[in-house]
Structure formats: C-alpha cells, structure tokens
Design a protein around this motif. Structure first.
Motif, PDB file in Angstrom:
ATOM      1  N   GLU A   1    -103.614  -3.277 -10.235  1.00 33.21           N
ATOM      2  CA  GLU A   1    -103.239  -3.612  -8.872  1.00 33.21           C
ATOM      3  C   GLU A   1    -101.760  -3.357  -8.636  1.00 33.21           C
ATOM      4  N   GLY A   2    -101.463  -2.717  -7.535  1.00 38.19           N
ATOM      5  CA  GLY A   2    -100.083  -2.582  -7.120  1.00 38.19           C
ATOM      6  C   GLY A   2     -99.588  -3.892  -6.545  1.00 38.19           C
ATOM      7  N   VAL A   3     -98.457  -4.369  -7.025  1.00 35.62           N
ATOM      8  CA  VAL A   3     -97.903  -5.649  -6.611  1.00 35.62           C
ATOM      9  C   VAL A   3     -96.779  -5.473  -5.600  1.00 35.62           C
ATOM     10  N   SER A   4     -95.849  -4.599  -5.925  1.00 33.05           N
ATOM     11  CA  SER A   4     -94.674  -4.419  -5.081  1.00 33.05           C
ATOM     12  C   SER A   4     -93.987  -3.113  -5.430  1.00 33.05           C
ATOM     13  N   CYS A   5     -93.208  -2.594  -4.506  1.00 33.83           N
ATOM     14  CA  CYS A   5     -92.359  -1.452  -4.805  1.00 33.83           C
ATOM     15  C   CYS A   5     -91.090  -1.536  -3.981  1.00 33.83           C
ATOM     16  N   ILE A   6     -90.087  -0.798  -4.440  1.00 36.27           N
ATOM     17  CA  ILE A   6     -88.816  -0.729  -3.743  1.00 36.27           C
ATOM     18  C   ILE A   6     -88.380   0.727  -3.698  1.00 36.27           C
ATOM     19  N   SER A   7     -87.821   1.133  -2.573  1.00 40.58           N
ATOM     20  CA  SER A   7     -87.447   2.524  -2.365  1.00 40.58           C
ATOM     21  C   SER A   7     -86.303   2.936  -3.276  1.00 40.58           C
TER      22      SER A   7
ATOM     23  N   ALA B   1     -92.279  -3.011  -0.285  1.00 37.11           N
ATOM     24  CA  ALA B   1     -93.653  -3.251   0.104  1.00 37.11           C
ATOM     25  C   ALA B   1     -94.286  -4.220  -0.880  1.00 37.11           C
ATOM     26  N   TYR B   2     -95.278  -4.959  -0.401  1.00 33.97           N
ATOM     27  CA  TYR B   2     -95.942  -5.965  -1.215  1.00 33.97           C
ATOM     28  C   TYR B   2     -97.432  -5.961  -0.951  1.00 33.97           C
ATOM     29  N   ALA B   3     -98.184  -6.271  -1.996  1.00 37.35           N
ATOM     30  CA  ALA B   3     -99.604  -6.526  -1.812  1.00 37.35           C
ATOM     31  C   ALA B   3     -99.791  -7.801  -1.005  1.00 37.35           C
ATOM     32  N   ASP B   4    -100.864  -7.856  -0.233  1.00 33.86           N
ATOM     33  CA  ASP B   4    -101.119  -9.039   0.581  1.00 33.86           C
ATOM     34  C   ASP B   4    -101.194 -10.308  -0.261  1.00 33.86           C
ATOM     35  N   SER B   5    -101.676 -10.181  -1.477  1.00 29.63           N
ATOM     36  CA  SER B   5    -101.865 -11.341  -2.324  1.00 29.63           C
ATOM     37  C   SER B   5    -100.565 -12.001  -2.778  1.00 29.63           C
ATOM     38  N   VAL B   6     -99.438 -11.289  -2.652  1.00 29.74           N
ATOM     39  CA  VAL B   6     -98.166 -11.841  -3.125  1.00 29.74           C
ATOM     40  C   VAL B   6     -97.124 -11.967  -2.031  1.00 29.74           C
ATOM     41  N   LYS B   7     -97.417 -11.534  -0.840  1.00 29.01           N
ATOM     42  CA  LYS B   7     -96.448 -11.616   0.251  1.00 29.01           C
ATOM     43  C   LYS B   7     -96.019 -13.058   0.492  1.00 29.01           C
ATOM     44  N   GLY B   8     -94.730 -13.233   0.645  1.00 25.19           N
ATOM     45  CA  GLY B   8     -94.180 -14.554   0.853  1.00 25.19           C
ATOM     46  C   GLY B   8     -93.880 -15.307  -0.419  1.00 25.19           C
ATOM     47  N   ARG B   9     -94.350 -14.803  -1.555  1.00 27.07           N
ATOM     48  CA  ARG B   9     -94.126 -15.469  -2.835  1.00 27.07           C
ATOM     49  C   ARG B   9     -93.274 -14.631  -3.791  1.00 27.07           C
ATOM     50  N   PHE B  10     -93.441 -13.319  -3.757  1.00 28.28           N
ATOM     51  CA  PHE B  10     -92.717 -12.419  -4.657  1.00 28.28           C
ATOM     52  C   PHE B  10     -91.652 -11.658  -3.879  1.00 28.28           C
ATOM     53  N   THR B  11     -90.554 -11.345  -4.554  1.00 26.25           N
ATOM     54  CA  THR B  11     -89.472 -10.577  -3.959  1.00 26.25           C
ATOM     55  C   THR B  11     -88.965  -9.552  -4.959  1.00 26.25           C
ATOM     56  N   VAL B  12     -88.900  -8.292  -4.545  1.00 23.90           N
ATOM     57  CA  VAL B  12     -88.393  -7.229  -5.398  1.00 23.90           C
ATOM     58  C   VAL B  12     -86.988  -6.859  -4.939  1.00 23.90           C
ATOM     59  N   SER B  13     -86.104  -6.573  -5.887  1.00 22.68           N
ATOM     60  CA  SER B  13     -84.732  -6.233  -5.552  1.00 22.68           C
ATOM     61  C   SER B  13     -84.140  -5.358  -6.640  1.00 22.68           C
TER      62      SER B  13
END
Length: 131
Positions: free
Chosen positions: A46-52, A61-73
């Motif tokens: 499963e794709g979780v998140s990505c950053i440009s 971008a974030y998977a719906d399952s982790v939006k609001g809980r995970f942060t990529v930086s």
C-alpha cells in the motif's frame, strides 16, 4: 545506485506515535520524489505517502487511511525524509518502506507506484501497533 535506509520503527500502543526516517547520501536525492509504502503479511503493498522532489514546488499526498494522522516532510539538507505517524492504530502494523523515483507525487501516482515498485527501495522497518 544509491542506498536507502529506513529507521525509526518499533512497538507502540494504539494511540501512540512514531517517526520514521528515510536517508540517502548524495545531492541527487533532491531530484527524486520520495514515497512511503507499507506491507502487512498476506496483504497487498500500500502506498502511504509521498513528497515531491525538492526541485519542484512543494507537494505531498496521503492515502485516505492515514490522512490527518501521518505527515511527510523533508529534512533541511534535502537528503532525509521523515514520516511522522500519530494516533497509530493496530491496522497500521506493517513493514514500512521508503522509495525514490523521478516522478511526480500525487494520490493516483502513489497507488500506481505501490503496484509497480519502481525506483530504489530500502529494506524496510517494522512498525507494530498493539491494542
């Protein structure tokens, strides 16, 4: 050839937090998008998140399952990417991988990237969330 190394996984109770790190040497790291993926036993990757890429406009971008809980930086030196995971749930339990590819970052791209396993991938770090 570049080496990606994930770290920061571990055992945590539901509701807790972990911060994963993806690191690679070399300035060329900044030309790649970085993705976070996870795979639990017997389940699809499963794709979780990505950053440009740091050379492009900022985007995540974030998977719906982790939006609001995970942060990529990205780290300040552009060779390190973090995944801050808060409010962890038992269903977040998986091996987490980071990957890099010369691609854009978006929700649809994240899905396709997970299926294709393109680019360079690390060995993964285990995240276990207990109930």
């Amino acid at each position: 050839q570049m080496q990606l190394v994930e770290s920061g996984g571990g055992l945590v109770q539901a509701g807790g937090s972990l911060r994963l790190t993806c690191a690679a040497s070399g300035r060329t790291f900044s030309a790649y998008a970085i993705g976070w993926f996870r795979q639990a036993p017997g389940k699809e990757r499963e794709g979780v998140s990505c950053i440009s890429s740091s050379r492009s406009d900022a985007g995540t971008a974030y998977a719906d399952s982790v939006k609001g809980r995970f942060t990529v930086s990205r780290g300040n030196d552009k060779s390190t990417v973090y995944l801050q995971m808060n409010s962890l749930k038992p269903e977040d339990t998986a091996v987490y991988y980071c990957a890099r590819e010369r691609t854009a970052c978006g929700e649809q791209i994240l899905v396709l990237w997970a299926l294709s396993r393109l680019g360079d991938w690390g060995q993964g770090t285990q995240v276990t969330v207990s109930s």
